[in-house]
Motif scaffolding. Structure first.
Motif, PDB file in Angstrom:
ATOM      1  N   PRO A  24      39.355  39.125  48.595  1.00 42.83           N
ATOM      2  CA  PRO A  24      39.978  38.441  47.466  1.00 42.83           C
ATOM      3  C   PRO A  24      38.990  37.516  46.779  1.00 42.83           C
ATOM      4  CG  PRO A  24      40.670  37.434  49.524  1.00 42.83           C
ATOM      5  CD  PRO A  24      39.902  38.667  49.891  1.00 42.83           C
ATOM      6  N   SER A  25      39.064  37.435  45.471  1.00 41.46           N
ATOM      7  CA  SER A  25      38.215  36.481  44.769  1.00 41.46           C
ATOM      8  C   SER A  25      38.676  35.066  45.100  1.00 41.46           C
ATOM      9  CB  SER A  25      38.248  36.725  43.256  1.00 41.46           C
ATOM     10  OG  SER A  25      39.567  36.721  42.777  1.00 41.46           O
ATOM     11  N   HIS A  26      37.746  34.145  45.093  1.00 36.62           N
ATOM     12  CA  HIS A  26      38.033  32.758  45.440  1.00 36.62           C
ATOM     13  C   HIS A  26      37.560  31.845  44.313  1.00 36.62           C
ATOM     14  CE1 HIS A  26      36.841  28.829  47.368  1.00 36.62           C
ATOM     15  NE2 HIS A  26      38.098  28.932  47.729  1.00 36.62           N
ATOM     16  N   THR A  66      24.768  53.618  51.685  1.00 31.05           N
ATOM     17  CA  THR A  66      25.191  53.531  50.292  1.00 31.05           C
ATOM     18  C   THR A  66      26.330  52.523  50.185  1.00 31.05           C
ATOM     19  OG1 THR A  66      24.639  55.868  49.984  1.00 31.05           O
ATOM     20  CG2 THR A  66      25.982  54.823  48.285  1.00 31.05           C
ATOM     21  N   ILE A  67      26.163  51.552  49.313  1.00 33.27           N
ATOM     22  CA  ILE A  67      27.152  50.480  49.142  1.00 33.27           C
ATOM     23  C   ILE A  67      27.663  50.514  47.703  1.00 33.27           C
ATOM     24  CG2 ILE A  67      27.555  47.990  49.240  1.00 33.27           C
ATOM     25  CD1 ILE A  67      25.132  47.844  51.176  1.00 33.27           C
ATOM     26  N   HIS A  68      28.961  50.703  47.556  1.00 31.64           N
ATOM     27  CA  HIS A  68      29.597  50.693  46.230  1.00 31.64           C
ATOM     28  C   HIS A  68      30.527  49.488  46.139  1.00 31.64           C
ATOM     29  CE1 HIS A  68      28.433  54.778  44.859  1.00 31.64           C
ATOM     30  NE2 HIS A  68      28.419  55.052  46.152  1.00 31.64           N
ATOM     31  N   HIS A  69      30.305  48.621  45.164  1.00 30.94           N
ATOM     32  CA  HIS A  69      31.198  47.497  44.907  1.00 30.94           C
ATOM     33  C   HIS A  69      31.964  47.749  43.612  1.00 30.94           C
ATOM     34  CE1 HIS A  69      29.322  45.198  48.056  1.00 30.94           C
ATOM     35  NE2 HIS A  69      28.155  45.160  47.450  1.00 30.94           N
ATOM     36  N   GLN A  70      33.274  47.581  43.664  1.00 32.13           N
ATOM     37  CA  GLN A  70      34.107  47.653  42.471  1.00 32.13           C
ATOM     38  C   GLN A  70      34.709  46.273  42.258  1.00 32.13           C
ATOM     39  OE1 GLN A  70      34.302  50.562  40.662  1.00 32.13           O
ATOM     40  NE2 GLN A  70      35.327  49.405  39.038  1.00 32.13           N
ATOM     41  N   THR A  71      34.375  45.626  41.149  1.00 33.55           N
ATOM     42  CA  THR A  71      34.873  44.277  40.909  1.00 33.55           C
ATOM     43  C   THR A  71      36.104  44.316  40.007  1.00 33.55           C
ATOM     44  OG1 THR A  71      33.469  43.903  38.969  1.00 33.55           O
ATOM     45  CG2 THR A  71      32.548  43.348  41.122  1.00 33.55           C
ATOM     46  N   GLN A  72      37.108  43.549  40.382  1.00 35.31           N
ATOM     47  CA  GLN A  72      38.353  43.464  39.614  1.00 35.31           C
ATOM     48  C   GLN A  72      38.438  42.171  38.808  1.00 35.31           C
ATOM     49  OE1 GLN A  72      40.762  43.774  43.217  1.00 35.31           O
ATOM     50  NE2 GLN A  72      41.438  45.809  42.592  1.00 35.31           N
ATOM     51  N   VAL A  73      37.378  41.379  38.846  1.00 27.25           N
ATOM     52  CA  VAL A  73      37.316  40.099  38.138  1.00 27.25           C
ATOM     53  C   VAL A  73      35.955  39.988  37.457  1.00 27.25           C
ATOM     54  CG1 VAL A  73      38.931  38.896  39.670  1.00 27.25           C
ATOM     55  CG2 VAL A  73      36.486  38.961  40.243  1.00 27.25           C
ATOM     56  N   GLU A 103      45.892  33.923  24.596  1.00 27.97           N
ATOM     57  CA  GLU A 103      45.613  35.355  24.443  1.00 27.97           C
ATOM     58  C   GLU A 103      44.484  35.805  25.366  1.00 27.97           C
ATOM     59  OE1 GLU A 103      44.894  36.373  20.414  1.00 27.97           O
ATOM     60  OE2 GLU A 103      46.864  35.749  19.688  1.00 27.97           O
ATOM     61  N   GLY A 104      44.592  37.043  25.826  1.00 27.39           N
ATOM     62  CA  GLY A 104      43.521  37.665  26.590  1.00 27.39           C
ATOM     63  C   GLY A 104      43.324  37.120  27.986  1.00 27.39           C
ATOM     64  N   VAL A 105      44.401  36.627  28.602  1.00 26.26           N
ATOM     65  CA  VAL A 105      44.262  36.079  29.946  1.00 26.26           C
ATOM     66  C   VAL A 105      44.314  37.193  30.998  1.00 26.26           C
ATOM     67  CG1 VAL A 105      45.262  33.852  29.341  1.00 26.26           C
ATOM     68  CG2 VAL A 105      46.755  35.681  30.208  1.00 26.26           C
ATOM     69  N   MET A 106      43.780  36.900  32.160  1.00 24.80           N
ATOM     70  CA  MET A 106      43.921  37.760  33.326  1.00 24.80           C
ATOM     71  C   MET A 106      44.967  37.124  34.235  1.00 24.80           C
ATOM     72  SD  MET A 106      41.148  38.894  36.261  1.00 24.80           S
ATOM     73  CE  MET A 106      41.328  37.379  37.215  1.00 24.80           C
ATOM     74  N   VAL A 107      45.933  37.920  34.670  1.00 30.96           N
ATOM     75  CA  VAL A 107      46.996  37.417  35.533  1.00 30.96           C
ATOM     76  C   VAL A 107      46.872  38.072  36.906  1.00 30.96           C
ATOM     77  CG1 VAL A 107      49.480  37.171  35.873  1.00 30.96           C
ATOM     78  CG2 VAL A 107      48.518  37.066  33.561  1.00 30.96           C
ATOM     79  N   ALA A 108      46.822  37.240  37.939  1.00 25.97           N
ATOM     80  CA  ALA A 108      46.771  37.724  39.311  1.00 25.97           C
ATOM     81  C   ALA A 108      47.771  36.940  40.137  1.00 25.97           C
ATOM     82  CB  ALA A 108      45.364  37.556  39.886  1.00 25.97           C
ATOM     83  N   LYS A 109      48.046  37.417  41.333  1.00 23.63           N
ATOM     84  CA  LYS A 109      48.894  36.676  42.263  1.00 23.63           C
ATOM     85  C   LYS A 109      48.003  35.989  43.297  1.00 23.63           C
ATOM     86  CE  LYS A 109      52.846  39.808  41.799  1.00 23.63           C
ATOM     87  NZ  LYS A 109      53.738  40.776  42.492  1.00 23.63           N
ATOM     88  N   VAL A 110      48.527  34.942  43.901  1.00 24.25           N
ATOM     89  CA  VAL A 110      47.809  34.285  44.984  1.00 24.25           C
ATOM     90  C   VAL A 110      47.807  35.217  46.191  1.00 24.25           C
ATOM     91  CG1 VAL A 110      47.761  32.314  46.557  1.00 24.25           C
ATOM     92  CG2 VAL A 110      48.405  31.981  44.161  1.00 24.25           C
TER      93      VAL A 110
END
Length: 321
Positions: free
Chosen positions: A8-10, A91-98, A306-313
């Motif tokens: 999880p992002s912090h 091989t390391i693949h990172h997918q970022t959601q933020v 406008e243009g916000v990112m919404v996530a849950k805790v």
């Protein structure tokens, strides 16, 4: 052999930098919040000739200066004989959601994903905290972060009481979590453990949301390497942790975070304008440390910005898929 880890992002609300010659003890005190968006790392280990490939969002990432490569290299030096590294292809693949370099702890997510995955795939003699400590060390030695690894491991609203890596530092969290079963609270004796879900819940029983708006990037190392900024940050932060412990409420955490952002001068007018709007609509708002990002904690996913990112805790912390 393949392994996938979600970190999880912090977001850090406020922090105090604590220097130490040992990178496992060096770190920060402070508080933050984790999101159910973060970094998904997929690591693949096959027979090979020592080749290492690191990709972020589908693009090849240079090994030099990479926190993922630094983490791998620390493991390689810690276990030089147990693993035949020159006979592996990793091989390391990172997918970022933020957003990257915007205060979401992406470097910590990449380091943790790398360390956890390799430790499991290669059957290294490391516990969860020991593997996480390698990620913390990589962050500290590259000046990409001081406390995000601890926060991502804890989940929820982490409070970093003493600096250092997991297993070395000391952490707690705000008491925001409740056990829910299919959306309803139950007495402990009545719970069917197969149905348990962990959620961060507001006073009205609804889930808590993190609403954010990123306006640009800040290179974390540019702040962490500045002696003047360190003095300014520490002077402001020193009293805030005690205030949060005395009143461990989410609203207080957000108020203290905004106080920190303003008194240190890290927040600029552009971000402050968004924070003021968010503050009127939510439990509280401030600036993500360290990024040009406004964030708020809310009981609803709605925002007039406008243009916000919404996530849950996210209340579970770093975990395997």
């Amino acid at each position: 052999m393949k392994c996938t880890v979600f970190v999880p992002s912090h977001i850090t609300g406020f922090f105090e930098i604590v220097e130490h010659h040992n990178p496992l003890i060096k770190g920060s005190r402070g508080a933050g919040v984790t999101l159910n968006r973060g970094v998904i790392s997929q690591v693949n280990v096959t027979d090979g000739n020592g080749e290492i490939i690191i990709k972020t969002n589908g693009s090849n990432y240079p090994l030099e200066g990479s926190v993922s490569y630094k983490t791998l290299d620390l493991l390689r030096k810690q276990f030089p004989e147990e693993i035949r590294w020159d006979e592996k292809k990793i091989t390391i693949h990172h997918q970022t959601q933020v957003p990257i370099e915007a205060g979401f702890g992406v470097s910590a997510g990449s380091a943790l994903g790398t360390s956890m995955s390799l430790s499991k795939l290669l059957k290294l003699p490391l516990t969860y905290n020991q593997a996480a400590a390698v990620a913390h060390r990589a962050e500290v030695e590259l000046n990409t972060g001081l406390g995000d690894v601890m926060g991502a491991v804890m989940g929820g609203f982490p409070i970093r009481l003493e600096p250092g890596a997991p297993g070395f530092g000391k952490a707690d969290r705000l008491l925001d979590d409740k056990v829910t079963v299919k959306g309803y609270e139950k007495d402990f004796k009545d719970i069917n453990f197969e149905d348990i879900k962990y959620k961060s819940i507001g006073k009205d029983g609804g889930e808590l949301y993190v609403i954010s708006k990123s306006l640009g990037t800040i290179e974390t190392s540019s702040v962490l390497k500045s002696p003047e900024m360190t003095r300014r940050v520490n002077k402001v932060a020193r009293e805030l942790l005690g205030k949060l412990i005395s009143s461990p409420q989410i609203s207080n955490f957000m108020d203290l975070s905004l106080e920190f952002a303003q008194k240190t001068g890290l927040i600029d007018e552009e971000v402050m304008e968004i924070v003021e709007v968010m503050k009127e609509e939510t439990i509280g708002a401030s600036m993500a440390m360290l990024g040009k990002t406004a964030f708020s904690i809310s009981q609803t996913p709605d925002s007039s910005v406008e243009g916000v990112m919404v996530a849950k805790v996210d209340s579970c912390g770093c975990r395997f898929f």
